[in-house]
Scaffold this active site. Structure first.
Site, PDB file in Angstrom:
ATOM      1  N   ASP A   1      -4.676  -5.318 -10.608  1.00 47.87           N
ATOM      2  CA  ASP A   1      -3.111  -5.485 -10.515  1.00 47.87           C
ATOM      3  C   ASP A   1      -2.583  -4.522 -11.783  1.00 47.87           C
ATOM      4  O   ASP A   1      -3.022  -4.929 -12.846  1.00 47.87           O
ATOM      5  CB  ASP A   1      -2.621  -6.637 -10.043  1.00 47.87           C
ATOM      6  CG  ASP A   1      -1.147  -6.702  -9.601  1.00 47.87           C
ATOM      7  OD1 ASP A   1      -0.920  -5.593  -9.175  1.00 47.87           O
ATOM      8  OD2 ASP A   1      -0.653  -7.581  -9.880  1.00 47.87           O
TER       9      ASP A   1
ATOM     10  N   HIS B   1      10.614  -3.194 -14.242  1.00 45.70           N
ATOM     11  CA  HIS B   1      10.009  -4.507 -14.464  1.00 45.70           C
ATOM     12  C   HIS B   1       9.553  -4.986 -15.689  1.00 45.70           C
ATOM     13  O   HIS B   1       9.763  -6.164 -16.086  1.00 45.70           O
ATOM     14  CB  HIS B   1       8.722  -4.642 -13.229  1.00 45.70           C
ATOM     15  CG  HIS B   1       8.088  -6.085 -13.340  1.00 45.70           C
ATOM     16  ND1 HIS B   1       8.630  -7.340 -12.787  1.00 45.70           N
ATOM     17  CD2 HIS B   1       6.702  -6.388 -13.883  1.00 45.70           C
ATOM     18  CE1 HIS B   1       7.873  -8.301 -13.139  1.00 45.70           C
ATOM     19  NE2 HIS B   1       6.532  -7.702 -13.547  1.00 45.70           N
TER      20      HIS B   1
ATOM     21  N   ARG C   1      10.964 -11.231 -25.290  1.00 40.83           N
ATOM     22  CA  ARG C   1      10.824 -10.600 -26.664  1.00 40.83           C
ATOM     23  C   ARG C   1      12.011  -9.509 -26.568  1.00 40.83           C
ATOM     24  O   ARG C   1      11.967  -8.305 -26.519  1.00 40.83           O
ATOM     25  CB  ARG C   1       9.671  -9.360 -26.875  1.00 40.83           C
ATOM     26  CG  ARG C   1       8.225 -10.221 -26.823  1.00 40.83           C
ATOM     27  CD  ARG C   1       7.103  -9.259 -26.888  1.00 40.83           C
ATOM     28  NE  ARG C   1       7.116  -8.384 -25.802  1.00 40.83           N
ATOM     29  CZ  ARG C   1       6.296  -8.689 -24.765  1.00 40.83           C
ATOM     30  NH1 ARG C   1       5.796  -9.784 -24.603  1.00 40.83           N
ATOM     31  NH2 ARG C   1       6.515  -7.906 -23.704  1.00 40.83           N
TER      32      ARG C   1
ATOM     33  N   GLU D   1       5.861 -11.140  -5.763  1.00 37.69           N
ATOM     34  CA  GLU D   1       6.156  -9.938  -6.476  1.00 37.69           C
ATOM     35  C   GLU D   1       5.788  -8.874  -5.302  1.00 37.69           C
ATOM     36  O   GLU D   1       5.000  -8.786  -4.740  1.00 37.69           O
ATOM     37  CB  GLU D   1       4.972  -9.721  -7.452  1.00 37.69           C
ATOM     38  CG  GLU D   1       5.320 -10.689  -8.702  1.00 37.69           C
ATOM     39  CD  GLU D   1       4.124 -10.496  -9.976  1.00 37.69           C
ATOM     40  OE1 GLU D   1       3.155  -9.849  -9.688  1.00 37.69           O
ATOM     41  OE2 GLU D   1       4.488 -10.887 -11.002  1.00 37.69           O
TER      42      GLU D   1
ATOM     43  N   GLU E   1       4.961  -5.350  -4.313  1.00 39.14           N
ATOM     44  CA  GLU E   1       4.161  -4.398  -4.898  1.00 39.14           C
ATOM     45  C   GLU E   1       3.768  -3.543  -3.718  1.00 39.14           C
ATOM     46  O   GLU E   1       3.681  -3.820  -2.561  1.00 39.14           O
ATOM     47  CB  GLU E   1       2.734  -4.861  -5.543  1.00 39.14           C
ATOM     48  CG  GLU E   1       3.196  -6.136  -6.627  1.00 39.14           C
ATOM     49  CD  GLU E   1       2.214  -6.342  -7.589  1.00 39.14           C
ATOM     50  OE1 GLU E   1       1.246  -5.704  -7.552  1.00 39.14           O
ATOM     51  OE2 GLU E   1       2.195  -7.563  -8.192  1.00 39.14           O
TER      52      GLU E   1
ATOM     53  N   ASP F   1       1.935 -10.374  -4.631  1.00 38.96           N
ATOM     54  CA  ASP F   1       1.203 -11.040  -5.595  1.00 38.96           C
ATOM     55  C   ASP F   1       1.871 -12.127  -6.073  1.00 38.96           C
ATOM     56  O   ASP F   1       2.473 -12.321  -7.052  1.00 38.96           O
ATOM     57  CB  ASP F   1       1.115 -10.059  -6.825  1.00 38.96           C
ATOM     58  CG  ASP F   1       0.338 -10.625  -7.856  1.00 38.96           C
ATOM     59  OD1 ASP F   1      -0.416 -11.486  -7.646  1.00 38.96           O
ATOM     60  OD2 ASP F   1       0.618 -10.050  -9.196  1.00 38.96           O
TER      61      ASP F   1
ATOM     62  N   ARG G   1       4.680 -19.155 -12.018  1.00 38.98           N
ATOM     63  CA  ARG G   1       5.172 -18.743 -13.145  1.00 38.98           C
ATOM     64  C   ARG G   1       5.064 -19.756 -14.347  1.00 38.98           C
ATOM     65  O   ARG G   1       4.742 -19.399 -15.581  1.00 38.98           O
ATOM     66  CB  ARG G   1       6.687 -18.384 -13.308  1.00 38.98           C
ATOM     67  CG  ARG G   1       6.997 -17.278 -12.224  1.00 38.98           C
ATOM     68  CD  ARG G   1       6.406 -15.920 -12.937  1.00 38.98           C
ATOM     69  NE  ARG G   1       6.871 -15.013 -11.815  1.00 38.98           N
ATOM     70  CZ  ARG G   1       6.431 -13.661 -11.811  1.00 38.98           C
ATOM     71  NH1 ARG G   1       5.178 -13.243 -12.308  1.00 38.98           N
ATOM     72  NH2 ARG G   1       7.017 -12.821 -11.149  1.00 38.98           N
TER      73      ARG G   1
ATOM     74  N   GLN H   1       1.434 -19.475 -15.363  1.00 38.02           N
ATOM     75  CA  GLN H   1       1.228 -18.296 -16.012  1.00 38.02           C
ATOM     76  C   GLN H   1       1.617 -18.661 -17.461  1.00 38.02           C
ATOM     77  O   GLN H   1       1.051 -17.971 -18.388  1.00 38.02           O
ATOM     78  CB  GLN H   1       2.156 -17.291 -15.401  1.00 38.02           C
ATOM     79  CG  GLN H   1       1.757 -15.885 -15.664  1.00 38.02           C
ATOM     80  CD  GLN H   1       2.694 -14.790 -15.167  1.00 38.02           C
ATOM     81  OE1 GLN H   1       3.177 -15.375 -14.092  1.00 38.02           O
ATOM     82  NE2 GLN H   1       2.473 -13.554 -15.448  1.00 38.02           N
TER      83      GLN H   1
ATOM     84  N   TYR I   1      -1.509 -17.555 -20.041  1.00 39.37           N
ATOM     85  CA  TYR I   1      -1.712 -16.151 -19.743  1.00 39.37           C
ATOM     86  C   TYR I   1      -2.023 -15.330 -21.381  1.00 39.37           C
ATOM     87  O   TYR I   1      -2.604 -14.385 -21.341  1.00 39.37           O
ATOM     88  CB  TYR I   1      -0.412 -15.366 -19.365  1.00 39.37           C
ATOM     89  CG  TYR I   1       0.583 -15.090 -20.491  1.00 39.37           C
ATOM     90  CD1 TYR I   1       1.501 -15.808 -20.872  1.00 39.37           C
ATOM     91  CD2 TYR I   1       0.705 -13.797 -21.008  1.00 39.37           C
ATOM     92  CE1 TYR I   1       2.538 -15.646 -21.974  1.00 39.37           C
ATOM     93  CE2 TYR I   1       1.781 -13.564 -22.012  1.00 39.37           C
ATOM     94  CZ  TYR I   1       2.595 -14.189 -22.211  1.00 39.37           C
ATOM     95  OH  TYR I   1       3.603 -13.966 -23.071  1.00 39.37           O
TER      96      TYR I   1
ATOM     97  N   LYS J   1      -2.174 -16.437 -10.378  1.00 43.26           N
ATOM     98  CA  LYS J   1      -2.247 -15.425  -9.540  1.00 43.26           C
ATOM     99  C   LYS J   1      -3.314 -15.631  -8.493  1.00 43.26           C
ATOM    100  O   LYS J   1      -3.163 -14.763  -7.603  1.00 43.26           O
ATOM    101  CB  LYS J   1      -2.086 -14.174 -10.209  1.00 43.26           C
ATOM    102  CG  LYS J   1      -0.607 -13.934 -10.849  1.00 43.26           C
ATOM    103  CD  LYS J   1      -0.448 -12.664 -11.668  1.00 43.26           C
ATOM    104  CE  LYS J   1       0.646 -12.333 -12.380  1.00 43.26           C
ATOM    105  NZ  LYS J   1       1.959 -11.791 -11.374  1.00 43.26           N
TER     106      LYS J   1
ATOM    107  N   THR K   1      -2.864 -13.847  -2.591  1.00 47.02           N
ATOM    108  CA  THR K   1      -2.457 -12.517  -2.528  1.00 47.02           C
ATOM    109  C   THR K   1      -2.311 -11.920  -1.136  1.00 47.02           C
ATOM    110  O   THR K   1      -3.317 -12.060  -0.371  1.00 47.02           O
ATOM    111  CB  THR K   1      -3.030 -11.486  -3.325  1.00 47.02           C
ATOM    112  OG1 THR K   1      -3.234 -11.990  -4.700  1.00 47.02           O
ATOM    113  CG2 THR K   1      -2.323 -10.030  -3.501  1.00 47.02           C
TER     114      THR K   1
ATOM    115  N   THR L   1       4.859  -5.349  -9.946  1.00 42.73           N
ATOM    116  CA  THR L   1       6.096  -5.528  -9.240  1.00 42.73           C
ATOM    117  C   THR L   1       6.801  -4.243  -9.263  1.00 42.73           C
ATOM    118  O   THR L   1       7.062  -3.697 -10.352  1.00 42.73           O
ATOM    119  CB  THR L   1       6.788  -6.855 -10.123  1.00 42.73           C
ATOM    120  OG1 THR L   1       6.059  -7.845 -10.031  1.00 42.73           O
ATOM    121  CG2 THR L   1       7.992  -7.199  -9.337  1.00 42.73           C
TER     122      THR L   1
ATOM    123  N   GLU M   1      12.913 -12.221 -12.036  1.00 46.07           N
ATOM    124  CA  GLU M   1      13.942 -11.198 -12.660  1.00 46.07           C
ATOM    125  C   GLU M   1      15.334 -11.355 -11.890  1.00 46.07           C
ATOM    126  O   GLU M   1      16.263 -11.293 -12.438  1.00 46.07           O
ATOM    127  CB  GLU M   1      13.453  -9.629 -12.261  1.00 46.07           C
ATOM    128  CG  GLU M   1      12.177  -9.306 -13.114  1.00 46.07           C
ATOM    129  CD  GLU M   1      11.830  -7.873 -12.754  1.00 46.07           C
ATOM    130  OE1 GLU M   1      12.248  -6.822 -12.945  1.00 46.07           O
ATOM    131  OE2 GLU M   1      10.848  -7.792 -11.937  1.00 46.07           O
TER     132      GLU M   1
END
Ligand code: MN
Length: 444
Positions: A143, A150, A159, A215, A217, A249, A253, A256, A260, A269, A273, A376, A390
């Site tokens: 993926d 995104h 960030r 997600e 995709e 997907d 969260r 994750q 991650y 994840k 799927t 995504t 999002e």
């Protein structure tokens, strides 16, 4: 942009003797002819099918009736197989040969069409009497993260001053996904348990995920693979891509967020799927090709092995993409699903061909039937964001539905349906069908 190389299968005036294939809004007109794997309600054996309107051409039956007699024996054998891997292994030229024969068989006012129509009861299946399967034995699934919108949105949540990491504009970022938990549209998905934290330093507790997301995709199935140690030059990459589907997907969260770093998503994840069952071939998509992403001034040019004039000119796909939700409350009240977002595939910083070339660039062998997904798909506007993370901005701006319900993340019973289609003046609209799944409750 180079003009598409088109043949009679793209002729917008061609009509089918399968009436439902001539409807203006069908996803599966004569110009599409996507491949899938289905199973009749009366038998276990999976079969290769080609979608046409609200019917499916049963390729096993049609081959046994001699309708594909002009094709090579290896191609006919692939059409009687249990998965699409055999056809994917043969490659795009043979898939195009099947497409051309199927087009003549399903077209009105041709001798081949008349012969096929006389056998309609034996070679056509009704979509309500079959079940769709994952279209290939997917050996490996990777993926990507190719939508710059995104990546910028998600990056800015974590960030704010530096949303895109330094590598983003130099390579398609990706991770190795999990092939075993890929399911076909319509398969229920169970809310996962996992380690979640209430503070970034932990300690974690084990709980059902409270932040399950989807997600939106686009996926690409690999046609022929490459030998281990070899690479796939960008100029030839599309010869290794069989066709596209829609991919959800599913992502937890909260799991994750804790797991991650430093090696990327893992259990957040791999629980499920979902893929749409029909593989729309690159030949069917030929009229809808677009230039690749126009890099803004100041962005670096792709490195030479990721830079190709034809890919720049027409490496993109003009696909409109939507996400719909139907909650349990909406279902019980008899209300229709509501659209959460609509966007397009144009905001992808990297083309699918670049993703495949990058994937193989260190010598990794990809194989027929492998799945790569785009990441995504989000656009610059709020209404084009391809996941709830999002859309609801980490839960800060929940989405309100017509029932008064709100969604920051998914609730048990929510059904998520992805849709996609291509339109261009002078051509038939073609679509991908649906990629849907209901999120069920976690294990007790
Ligand atoms: Mn993803």
């Amino acid at each position: 942009m180079t003009p598409p190389v088109l043949d009679e299968t793209h002729d917008p005036s061609a009509i089918s003797w399968v009436e439902s294939a001539n409807a203006a809004d069908t996803d599966f007109p004569l110009a599409n002819l996507p491949f899938g794997i289905f199973r009749h309600d009366f038998e276990e054996r999976p079969r290769v099918g080609i979608a046409i309107g609200d019917r499916v051409l049963d390729c096993l039956a049609a081959t046994h009736e001699g309708l594909f007699h002009e094709l090579d024996p290896a191609v006919r054998a692939a059409l009687t197989s249990w998965s699409l891997n055999a056809l994917m292994t043969l490659g795009r030229d043979d898939a195009r040969a099947v497409r051309r024969v199927a087009h003549r068989l399903l077209r009105a006012n041709t001798p081949e069409g008349a012969r096929a129509r006389a056998m309609a009861g034996d070679i056509l299946a009704s979509t309500d009497a079959i079940g769709m399967r994952v279209p290939a034995e997917i050996g490996d699934y990777s993926d990507f993260y190719a939508s710059v919108h995104h990546a910028t949105n998600v990056g800015s949540m974590f960030r704010p001053d530096n949303p895109l990491l330094p590598n983003y504009k130099w390579m398609p970022i990706g991770y190795h996904g999990r092939a075993s938990s890929i399911v076909a549209s319509g398969t229920p998905v169970r809310r996962p348990w996992g380690q979640v934290v209430s503070s970034p330093e932990g300690p974690p507790t084990v709980a059902p995920s409270a932040r399950v997301d989807y997600e939106l995709e686009v996926g690409a199935f690999v046609a022929r693979g490459n030998r281990q140690g070899d690479t796939i030059p960008l100029a030839r990459a599309e010869q290794h891509l069989f066709g596209l589907c829609l991919v959800n997907d599913w992502s937890a969260r909260d799991i994750q967020q804790w797991e991650y770093q430093p090696l990327g998503p893992f259990l957040s994840k791999s629980f499920a799927t979902t893929v749409s069952p029909w593989v729309v071939t690159l030949d069917a998509l030929e009229p809808f090709r677009t230039p690749s992403f126009a890099r803004p001034a100041g962005d670096p040019a792709p490195l030479p092995h990721l830079n190709d004039a034809a890919d720049q000119a027409s490496g993109g796909f003009g696909i409109t993409l939507e996400v719909w939700i139907c909650t349990a409350t909406m279902r019980e009240a008899g209300k229709p699903a509501e659209r959460l977002s609509r966007g397009d595939f144009g905001g992808m910083y990297w083309t699918l061909a670049q993703m495949l070339t990058h994937h193989a660039s260190a010598g990794c062998n990809v194989r027929a039937g492998d799945l790569i997904a785009s990441g995504t798909v989000s656009g610059p506007e709020r209404g084009a964001r391809g996941c709830l993370l999002e859309l609801a901005w980490r839960g800060q701006t929940p989405v309100t539905l017509s029932t008064g319900e709100t969604r920051a993340f998914l609730h048990d019973g929510d059904e998520i349906t992805l849709r996609g289609w291509c339109e261009r003046a002078g051509f038939r609209r073609i679509g991908f069908g649906e990629c849907s799944g209901v999120l069920g409750s976690a294990h007790a």
